[in-house]
Enzyme design. Sequence first.
Site, PDB file in Angstrom:
ATOM      1  N   SER A  29       0.830  -1.196   0.000  1.00 59.67           N
ATOM      2  CA  SER A  29       0.000   0.000   0.000  1.00 59.67           C
ATOM      3  C   SER A  29       0.868   1.251   0.000  1.00 59.67           C
ATOM      4  CB  SER A  29      -0.848  -0.031   1.278  1.00 59.67           C
ATOM      5  OG  SER A  29      -1.266   1.252   1.646  1.00 59.67           O
TER       6      SER A  29
ATOM      7  N   GLU B 187       0.537   3.421   1.973  1.00 56.73           N
ATOM      8  CA  GLU B 187       0.761   3.722   3.392  1.00 56.73           C
ATOM      9  C   GLU B 187       2.139   3.247   3.861  1.00 56.73           C
ATOM     10  OE1 GLU B 187      -0.774   5.596   5.695  1.00 56.73           O
ATOM     11  OE2 GLU B 187      -1.983   6.273   4.013  1.00 56.73           O
TER      12      GLU B 187
ATOM     13  N   TYR C  59      -1.751   0.155  10.482  1.00 56.83           N
ATOM     14  CA  TYR C  59      -1.978  -0.473   9.167  1.00 56.83           C
ATOM     15  C   TYR C  59      -0.710  -0.404   8.309  1.00 56.83           C
ATOM     16  CZ  TYR C  59      -3.837  -0.926   4.431  1.00 56.83           C
ATOM     17  OH  TYR C  59      -4.055  -1.301   3.129  1.00 56.83           O
TER      18      TYR C  59
HETATM   19  P1  GDP Z   1      -7.091   6.693   3.100  1.00 53.41           P
HETATM   20  O1  GDP Z   1      -7.062   7.462   4.350  1.00 53.41           O
HETATM   21  O2  GDP Z   1      -6.101   7.210   2.129  1.00 53.41           O
HETATM   22  O3  GDP Z   1      -6.989   5.231   3.310  1.00 53.41           O
HETATM   23  O4  GDP Z   1      -8.530   6.886   2.381  1.00 53.41           O
HETATM   24  P2  GDP Z   1      -9.844   7.699   2.789  1.00 53.41           P
HETATM   25  O5  GDP Z   1     -10.768   7.566   1.626  1.00 53.41           O
HETATM   26  O6  GDP Z   1     -10.372   7.294   4.117  1.00 53.41           O
HETATM   27  O7  GDP Z   1      -9.346   9.211   2.932  1.00 53.41           O
HETATM   28  C1  GDP Z   1      -8.797   9.898   1.838  1.00 53.41           C
HETATM   29  C2  GDP Z   1      -8.497  11.363   2.237  1.00 53.41           C
HETATM   30  O8  GDP Z   1      -9.732  12.063   2.444  1.00 53.41           O
HETATM   31  C3  GDP Z   1      -7.704  11.509   3.539  1.00 53.41           C
HETATM   32  O9  GDP Z   1      -6.700  12.492   3.322  1.00 53.41           O
HETATM   33  C4  GDP Z   1      -8.727  12.059   4.530  1.00 53.41           C
HETATM   34  O10 GDP Z   1      -8.124  12.908   5.489  1.00 53.41           O
HETATM   35  C5  GDP Z   1      -9.631  12.874   3.601  1.00 53.41           C
HETATM   36  N1  GDP Z   1     -10.975  13.098   4.148  1.00 53.41           N
HETATM   37  C6  GDP Z   1     -11.598  14.308   4.237  1.00 53.41           C
HETATM   38  N2  GDP Z   1     -12.824  14.156   4.779  1.00 53.41           N
HETATM   39  C7  GDP Z   1     -12.987  12.838   5.054  1.00 53.41           C
HETATM   40  C8  GDP Z   1     -14.064  12.087   5.620  1.00 53.41           C
HETATM   41  O11 GDP Z   1     -15.104  12.615   5.989  1.00 53.41           O
HETATM   42  N3  GDP Z   1     -13.883  10.716   5.727  1.00 53.41           N
HETATM   43  C9  GDP Z   1     -12.707  10.098   5.287  1.00 53.41           C
HETATM   44  N4  GDP Z   1     -12.587   8.773   5.378  1.00 53.41           N
HETATM   45  N5  GDP Z   1     -11.676  10.812   4.767  1.00 53.41           N
HETATM   46  C10 GDP Z   1     -11.812  12.158   4.647  1.00 53.41           C
END
Ligand code: GDP
Length: 324
Positions: A126, A128, A150
């Site tokens: 990933s 990450e 993770y």
């Molecule tokens: P990941 O964090 O890269 O695994 O994937 P996500 O889809 O959960 O998040 C992608 C990006 O969206 C991150 O930088 C979050 O900080 C941003 N983000 C902004 N608002 C939200 C929210 O309401 N929910 C989530 N999950 N992410 C958010």
Amino acid sequence: MKALITGISGQDGSFLAELLLAKGYEVHGIVRRSELENPDTSLQNLKEVINQITLHPASIEAYPSMFQIVQRVKPEECYHLAASSFVSYSFDDEFSIFNSNVNGTHYILSILKEIAPLCKFYFAGSSELFGRASSYPQNENTPFHPRSAYGITKATGYYLTCNYRDNYGLFGCNGIAYNHESTRRGHEFVTRKIVRGAVQIKLGLTHELVLGNLDAKRDWGYAPDYVKAMWLMLQQDQPDDYVIATGILHSVRECCEIAFSSMGLNYEEHVKVDPKFFRPAEEVPLVGDSSKAHEKLNWKPEKSFREMIEEMVECDIAEISSGR
Ligand code: GDP
């Protein structure tokens, strides 16, 4: 060809199962017993192919069950996609994440070494792994700096795979995949949360959508494109590790703009920001350089971000209108 997929009921597992079936594979998958008990909800992603695959109930943390399944199936390719996958930059539930992601990967590698040493192995790494990256775009030589439980487990899986390859000659490949989305993305991820929220607003079911940082950016790809890369890695003469990414950053705001405007709505009238959804912003953006995959695998992403979000909108309109 016989393939075994862990995490087959998830987004990537189900697209990969479809791809392999289309190529004439015999496809086996591992699911949790509880998923078999609630197929209508838990196996929704597999509904088109459920009668063409063989599902084996097991927990990847249970070595004896995994051993038996590998012994019975004798796979020629194994795609290890199962993992606790939601990245919340906290260490909530770190012990169970470590247990399933690290031990699960270690058990499978060890079992393949013992009883199916010629089986090719794909590990779902990933972006990450890079976490707090030192530079961008990241490629296969960029140092790892995971920042979540993770990410640490994915780094461990990566090194386990490299070590089984170097020490025991296993054909093991790591795919370092950046975020990838689709109509099957879990609702907790931001693209799906935005699309679902926008569709619910359009259908008059709610009025607002509460998000975190709208300026957060990601390198978002399309999951069906990414499972092709997984398969291609295992078709090469030599095992290797590859970054799988689009190389293009989009913001959460752009995602809102595309989703809402595709239904004639203005996101600014509906989206609220709540700091409770904020995460620490990346100082160096996570954006991948997949030139190696392009050169060696002849792989490149096909669907654009806009096309993907619009497809997700259409799917959620159909799903929500039909009461699902
Ligand atoms: P990941 O964090 O890269 O695994 O994937 P996500 O889809 O959960 O998040 C992608 C990006 O969206 C991150 O930088 C979050 O900080 C941003 N983000 C902004 N608002 C939200 C929210 O309401 N929910 C989530 N999950 N992410 C958010």
